[in-house]
Structures are given as C-alpha cells and as structure tokens.
Write a protein that holds these residues in place. Sequence first.
Motif, PDB file in Angstrom:
ATOM      1  N   ILE A 208       0.868  -1.176   0.000  1.00  0.00           N
ATOM      2  CA  ILE A 208       0.000   0.000   0.000  1.00  0.00           C
ATOM      3  C   ILE A 208       0.905   1.226   0.000  1.00  0.00           C
ATOM      4  N   GLU A 209       0.559   2.232  -0.795  1.00  0.00           N
ATOM      5  CA  GLU A 209       1.396   3.430  -0.865  1.00  0.00           C
ATOM      6  C   GLU A 209       0.556   4.690  -0.750  1.00  0.00           C
ATOM      7  N   PHE A 210       1.215   5.732  -0.277  1.00  0.00           N
ATOM      8  CA  PHE A 210       0.617   7.072  -0.212  1.00  0.00           C
ATOM      9  C   PHE A 210       1.667   8.059  -0.685  1.00  0.00           C
ATOM     10  N   GLY A 211       1.276   8.987  -1.560  1.00  0.00           N
ATOM     11  CA  GLY A 211       2.232   9.943  -2.094  1.00  0.00           C
ATOM     12  C   GLY A 211       1.799  11.375  -1.886  1.00  0.00           C
ATOM     13  N   SER A 212       2.756  12.246  -1.593  1.00  0.00           N
ATOM     14  CA  SER A 212       2.464  13.667  -1.400  1.00  0.00           C
ATOM     15  C   SER A 212       3.750  14.476  -1.545  1.00  0.00           C
ATOM     16  N   ILE A 213       3.594  15.732  -1.972  1.00  0.00           N
ATOM     17  CA  ILE A 213       4.742  16.635  -2.008  1.00  0.00           C
ATOM     18  C   ILE A 213       5.010  17.226  -0.625  1.00  0.00           C
ATOM     19  N   CYS A 214       4.093  17.020   0.317  1.00  0.00           N
ATOM     20  CA  CYS A 214       4.209  17.614   1.650  1.00  0.00           C
ATOM     21  C   CYS A 214       4.898  16.642   2.603  1.00  0.00           C
ATOM     22  N   LYS A 215       6.133  16.907   2.909  1.00  0.00           N
ATOM     23  CA  LYS A 215       6.904  16.040   3.793  1.00  0.00           C
ATOM     24  C   LYS A 215       6.254  15.898   5.153  1.00  0.00           C
ATOM     25  N   GLU A 216       5.773  17.007   5.709  1.00  0.00           N
ATOM     26  CA  GLU A 216       5.212  16.980   7.063  1.00  0.00           C
ATOM     27  C   GLU A 216       3.977  16.088   7.135  1.00  0.00           C
ATOM     28  N   ILE A 217       3.156  16.114   6.090  1.00  0.00           N
ATOM     29  CA  ILE A 217       1.949  15.286   6.077  1.00  0.00           C
ATOM     30  C   ILE A 217       2.318  13.809   6.036  1.00  0.00           C
ATOM     31  N   VAL A 218       3.273  13.450   5.198  1.00  0.00           N
ATOM     32  CA  VAL A 218       3.654  12.041   5.053  1.00  0.00           C
ATOM     33  C   VAL A 218       4.227  11.504   6.363  1.00  0.00           C
ATOM     34  N   TYR A 219       5.103  12.274   7.012  1.00  0.00           N
ATOM     35  CA  TYR A 219       5.692  11.803   8.266  1.00  0.00           C
ATOM     36  C   TYR A 219       4.657  11.765   9.391  1.00  0.00           C
TER      37      TYR A 219
END
Length: 277
Positions: free
Chosen positions: A114-125
Amino acid sequence: LLGMFIGDGSYYSNIYYCSQDEELINYINQFNFITTIRRQYITKNGKTYKLLSFSNTQIKSILLNAKIYGQSGLKKRLPFNYEEWDKQSLQELIGGLFDTDGCVFIEDNRRCKIEFGSICKEIVYAIQKILHKFGIHAWIQLRKNNGKDIICENIVNCKTEFYVLHIGGKESIENFYKNFHFLVKYKQDRLTQAINILSNHKYKISKSFINTDVRFERIVKIEFTGLQHVYDLTVNKYHNFIANGIFVHNTNAKLIQIGTPKTRNHFYDAIDGKESA
C-alpha cells in the motif's frame, strides 16, 4: 471529509474539490453543501472528472475549525491537534487521505503493498506516526519524478520532489485492512484481493509483536557526520523511551563504566541519581 480535502481539495481562498472517483463526489454531496460544477470531462480511463466549487460558509467553518483553511501546496498540514483525536476520527482522516492519494499494488499475484504519495513532507511523516498507533509499519522514500514514473496513481508528471509512504508485510497490511476502509470501490476491492493473497503467507515477525507498533529494521549504512554535541537522557525505572519513533535506551551507565575520571564528571550518575563530583 478533512482527509479528502487535504488530498484533493483547494482551500487557500476559494474552496474547490476535484476528483474522478464517483464515490468521493457522492460522499461530499451527501452533506448538502452548496456547490457548482466548474469543470467536467471524461478522462482517458472513462471516468468523469469533476471540479466542484463551494459557495456556502459551512465547509469553510469546518476547515477553519481544523485550522487548515488558507493552506496550499507545500504548506498543507494535517488538522490542528490531530494527535489528540480519538481512534474513529483518526480512522476517518487516514481513510480520506488514502482514498485521494493512496493506492494498493499487487505484483505477480503475490507481492502486495500500500502506498501514499504527497509533495508535503510533514503530512507524510505525520501519517507514518499515526499508522504506528494502529500497528502498521511504514517507511518513507524521497522521490523525484522524471515525468515517466507513476506513483500511487495520483502523482503523475510531478516536477518537484515528493514523498512516498510504503506499507508492506502481511502484518501491517492486515492491520490496515482491519482499521481503514476505502470509499473508492476499486481500491477496496484491490485491498481485499491483497488480503486474500497474503492469507497464504507467513508472518515475518514474532506473533507477540503482530498487534503492536514495534518493528525491527536492519541497519544498512553508518555514516560519519563529524564531531557533534550529543545529549544523553535518563528515564526512571526501565531507562527505555521512544525518540523519533525509535526505541532507545539511555547510555550513561555504560559511559560511566568505561569513561575516565575526567569524562565521568560530565555525565549524570544513573546509579545513585546524583551528579558526579
């Protein structure tokens, strides 16, 4: 709802939401917001893309209460005080995020992730830390799209750096399945298919750790970063604590043991709880 807007919404000033997934558009419509279809067309895969604009203050109040209204692009964040939310609220938040920017991959009918992608580092972490609470181990990769990669089916021709959160392993994918649900049917169907495939796989960790947030990682590289100031923390009784998601142990008992009389003076004496003279 908030997870969906963070993923596919725009709320810097005017409020918009766009999607080609009928289930997500229908979910928003059930709130009876006053919306206008600003743009609509058929995509290459035969789906109907819609761009909705919102003209009432109800959705704006929701975004303001979450303290995310006015954010855009790299400055997007998760809602204020999400760390204090209850389990169900976090499940809905993560569900909305993965419905918009998440995907399920099945390779050779045996490898699942399962993957999730975003340009927002803070959201992913931040998502990674939330998932830990549900016993889901995830690792993050920094990628730079070359215009040919397709990551998470949502990040295509991205011209900037972006972050991909990966969930793999039978125990983590099963915990995701138990705690989160996709509104988008094809994603939920693919997740169910992954669970069926993994049912024949063996667990790679001890059963005592399956329903916990404890996972083990192999150290693959150690780099010298020069001389740095370091700090040693002592915690009563067990002397173990979590730092940046890593289980660590205070070290000064060993430092006192192996240090010289001169260096011992700089460390807190963990044995008797007093500063060394």
